[in-house]
Design a protein around this motif. Sequence first.
Motif, PDB file in Angstrom:
ATOM      1  N   ILE A   1       0.838  -1.204   0.000  1.00  0.00           N
ATOM      2  CA  ILE A   1       0.000   0.000   0.000  1.00  0.00           C
ATOM      3  C   ILE A   1       0.868   1.247   0.000  1.00  0.00           C
ATOM      4  O   ILE A   1       0.592   2.215  -0.717  1.00  0.00           O
ATOM      5  N   THR A   2       1.950   1.217   0.784  1.00  0.00           N
ATOM      6  CA  THR A   2       2.875   2.351   0.815  1.00  0.00           C
ATOM      7  C   THR A   2       3.513   2.554  -0.556  1.00  0.00           C
ATOM      8  O   THR A   2       3.641   3.691  -1.031  1.00  0.00           O
ATOM      9  N   GLY A   3       3.911   1.470  -1.220  1.00  0.00           N
ATOM     10  CA  GLY A   3       4.487   1.574  -2.555  1.00  0.00           C
ATOM     11  C   GLY A   3       3.510   2.172  -3.544  1.00  0.00           C
ATOM     12  O   GLY A   3       3.880   3.000  -4.385  1.00  0.00           O
TER      13      GLY A   3
ATOM     14  N   ARG B   1       1.798   7.126  -6.609  1.00  0.00           N
ATOM     15  CA  ARG B   1       0.768   8.152  -6.877  1.00  0.00           C
ATOM     16  C   ARG B   1       1.146   9.518  -6.289  1.00  0.00           C
ATOM     17  O   ARG B   1       0.310  10.408  -6.194  1.00  0.00           O
ATOM     18  N   ASN B   2       2.393   9.697  -5.846  1.00  0.00           N
ATOM     19  CA  ASN B   2       2.903  10.944  -5.250  1.00  0.00           C
ATOM     20  C   ASN B   2       2.175  11.329  -3.966  1.00  0.00           C
ATOM     21  O   ASN B   2       2.010  12.506  -3.667  1.00  0.00           O
ATOM     22  N   LYS B   3       1.738  10.368  -3.209  1.00  0.00           N
ATOM     23  CA  LYS B   3       1.142  10.612  -1.889  1.00  0.00           C
ATOM     24  C   LYS B   3       2.159  10.128  -0.846  1.00  0.00           C
ATOM     25  O   LYS B   3       2.116   9.003  -0.386  1.00  0.00           O
TER      26      LYS B   3
ATOM     27  N   LYS C   1       5.662  -1.690  -8.518  1.00  0.00           N
ATOM     28  CA  LYS C   1       5.190  -0.713  -7.525  1.00  0.00           C
ATOM     29  C   LYS C   1       5.068  -1.337  -6.141  1.00  0.00           C
ATOM     30  O   LYS C   1       5.265  -0.666  -5.134  1.00  0.00           O
ATOM     31  N   LYS C   2       4.752  -2.619  -6.097  1.00  0.00           N
ATOM     32  CA  LYS C   2       4.403  -3.227  -4.826  1.00  0.00           C
ATOM     33  C   LYS C   2       5.459  -4.183  -4.286  1.00  0.00           C
ATOM     34  O   LYS C   2       5.220  -4.888  -3.324  1.00  0.00           O
ATOM     35  N   VAL C   3       6.613  -4.193  -4.904  1.00  0.00           N
ATOM     36  CA  VAL C   3       7.684  -5.075  -4.397  1.00  0.00           C
ATOM     37  C   VAL C   3       8.609  -4.294  -3.527  1.00  0.00           C
ATOM     38  O   VAL C   3       8.868  -3.182  -3.632  1.00  0.00           O
TER      39      VAL C   3
END
Length: 103
Positions: free
Chosen positions: A19-21, A26-28, A101-103
Motif C-alpha cells: 500500500i505504501t508503494g 501516486r505521489n502521496k 510498484k508493490k515489491v
Amino acid sequence: MLLNEIKDWEKSDKRKLMITGEKYYRNKMDIEEKKRGASWKSNLKLVHGYVKKLVDQKVGYVLSKEPSITSGDEVYQKKLDEIFDAGMMNRLRKVGKEVVKKV
C-alpha cells in the motif's frame, strides 16, 4: 479457511508495504502528513515523482521487447501467436508495473 488467509494477509507487513508503494507511485508521500512542532517554522514539503519515474523506467526496460516464442509445429505456433498478441503485451506491461510498484 480461505477467509482466515485473506484476513491474515490484509493485516501483514507485506501488504502494508504494498500500500505504501502504491501511495508513493501516486505521489502521496508520508512527508505530507508530518507536521513541525514550532509554529514559527515553515511547514512546506517538496514531493517528487521519482518513484513513478523509476518504476516506469524499469517496466519499460524489462518489457520493451516482445518475447520471441517459436515452435516447430505450425498449428501450435498459430495458437502461440494468437495468445501473445499486442493485447497480451499490454497486459504484461500493466501487470509488470503493478508488480514493481508493490515489491
